[in-house]
Design an enzyme around this catalytic site. Structure first.
Site, short mmCIF file in Angstrom:
data_model
loop_
_atom_site.label_atom_id
_atom_site.label_comp_id
_atom_site.label_asym_id
_atom_site.label_seq_id
_atom_site.Cartn_x
_atom_site.Cartn_y
_atom_site.Cartn_z
N CYS A 114 -29.97 -26.75 -62.26
CA CYS A 114 -28.91 -25.90 -62.80
C CYS A 114 -28.15 -25.15 -61.71
O CYS A 114 -27.01 -24.75 -61.91
CB CYS A 114 -29.49 -24.89 -63.79
N HIS A 276 -23.73 -20.26 -65.32
CA HIS A 276 -24.29 -21.55 -65.75
C HIS A 276 -24.56 -21.46 -67.24
O HIS A 276 -25.13 -20.48 -67.72
CB HIS A 276 -25.58 -21.83 -64.97
N ASN A 306 -26.11 -27.51 -72.52
CA ASN A 306 -26.40 -27.24 -71.11
C ASN A 306 -26.24 -28.56 -70.34
O ASN A 306 -27.01 -29.49 -70.55
CB ASN A 306 -27.83 -26.70 -71.01
#
Ligand code: UT7
Length: 349
Positions: A114, A276, A306
């Site tokens: 991430c 993020h 995500n």
């Protein structure tokens, strides 16, 4: 002093939309549960056999390159951030390079999950401001949909992730703008709490609980993937969600404040925070902790889930396309994820 700036930005997401209702048909979950806990409504999946991580990356890259006013031939270095590469090796960077038809230049793959885009931006920044490269292509791309557990057992992970890609071209600038600073952190103590451990060379060695993570009984087979892993279906990502959440909500504000402090700024100086896109609840928590207003934070997790290394460049590009980021704006990027790794970047747009 020479600085580096984002000269072009683009993103690409696959056409296929998969809603929470679609997932509820194959596993025990509900649209209500997913929306309430994560803010996600739908995500995009590639069509298997049509797109891969590097082809998504190439589509985003072509847009970024055109918007930077250059051609692929002008790119002098590639950085590819992904946790879902086309092949175990070689990395997706060389596959992207082949698709863009630019052999010979360096291609670096990074595996920082991430935080991959923020780590990549920091690397590009160093290469550009020292004068070594003039057009660094940085891509964050993921295809999660091909590697998820679509049974109820995997529901806590599977409902979260989606496919997509974002790309930027980083160029030098002598103007009073560009990347002001980047801040990178990691703590491997937590590695297995958000991990995709098989296939791998670990053989159970790192695990404090081999029964959970390892294969102490595996024979010397010379293979990353053993029959036992397949039999046990232990070939999916695993996440200790509450544990990850707890660290995320403290590390995000910390690393954002680090970036602000380095540049003598306060949260009120941020025109746009692009966190993020891990979970809308995390982003809202961070927003509240820093006292930011709704128009100071950009979220799009409801549409894409995500997308790991792709999430920041996709969100940054959407915000810019929507006119929410203008010349001279102070933009903060912040990420946290598997590793754990986390980081931030402060940019004067
Ligand atoms: O980008 C990388 C970084 N990742 C993150 O930042 C993720 C951080 N963590 C999270 O976002 C949250 O922990 C999740 C959204 C993953 C999970 O939310 P949670 O509130 O922490 O739920 P939980 O995992 O503690 O599970 C609560 C309950 C459990 O049932 P029981 O044991 O209470 O009966 C789960 O089995 O919810 C159940 N559950 C689900 N139910 C319906 C877990 N996943 C699902 C699901 N649908 N998809």
């Amino acid at each position: 002093m020479l600085r580096s700036k984002i000269a072009g930005i683009g993103y690409y997401v696959p056409e296929r939309v998969v809603s929470n209702h679609d997932l509820a048909k194959v596993m025990d979950t509900t649209d209500e549960w997913v929306q309430e806990r994560t803010g996600i409504v739908e995500r995009r999946y590639v069509e298997r056999g049509k797109d891969t991580t590097s082809t998504l990356g190439a589509k985003a890259a072509r847009i970024a390159i055109e918007r930077a006013g250059i051609t692929p031939q002008d790119v002098d270095f590639i950085i590819f951030a992904t946790l879902s590469p086309d092949y175990y090796f070689p990395g997706s960077g060389v596959l992207l390079q082949r698709q863009l038809g630019i052999p010979g230049i360096g291609a670096l793959d990074i595996r920082n999950q991430c935080s991959g885009f923020v780590y990549g931006l920091s690397i590009a920044d160093q290469f550009v401001k020292t004068g070594m490269y003039k057009n660094v292509l940085l891509v964050g791309a993921e295809v999660h949909s091909i590697g998820l557990d679509y049974t109820t057992r995997g529901r806590n992970v599977t409902v979260i992730f989606g496919d997509g890609a974002g790309a930027v071209v980083i160029q030098p600038t002598e103007e009073d703008k560009g990347i002001l600073s980047t801040h990178l952190h990691a703590d491997g103590e937590h590695a297995e709490h958000l991990a995709y451990i098989n296939p791998g060379s670990h053989g159970g060695v790192h695990s404090k609980t081999p029964e959970q993570f390892g294969y102490p009984d595996q024979e010397f087979g010379g293979m990353f993937l053993t029959d036992k892993m397949l039999e046990d279906e232990d070939v999916y990502p695993n996440m200790n969600g509450k544990y990850v959440f707890k660290f995320a909500v403290s590390r995000f504000p910390e690393v954002i404040m680090e970036a602000l402090k380095t540049n003598g700024m306060q949260p009120g100086d941020i025109n746009m925070l692009v966190p993020h896109q891990a979970n809308l609840r995390i982003a809202q928590f961070v927003q509240n902790m820093l006292g930011l207003s709704d128009d100071q934070v950009y979220n799009n997790i409801h549409k894409y889930g995500n997308t790991t290394a792709a999430s920041i460049p996709i969100a940054l590009c959407e915000a810019w396309e929507a006119g929410k980021i203008k010349d001279g704006d102070i933009v903060c990027l912040a990420a946290f994820g598997s590793g754990f790794t986390w980081g931030s970047a402060l940019i004067k747009w």
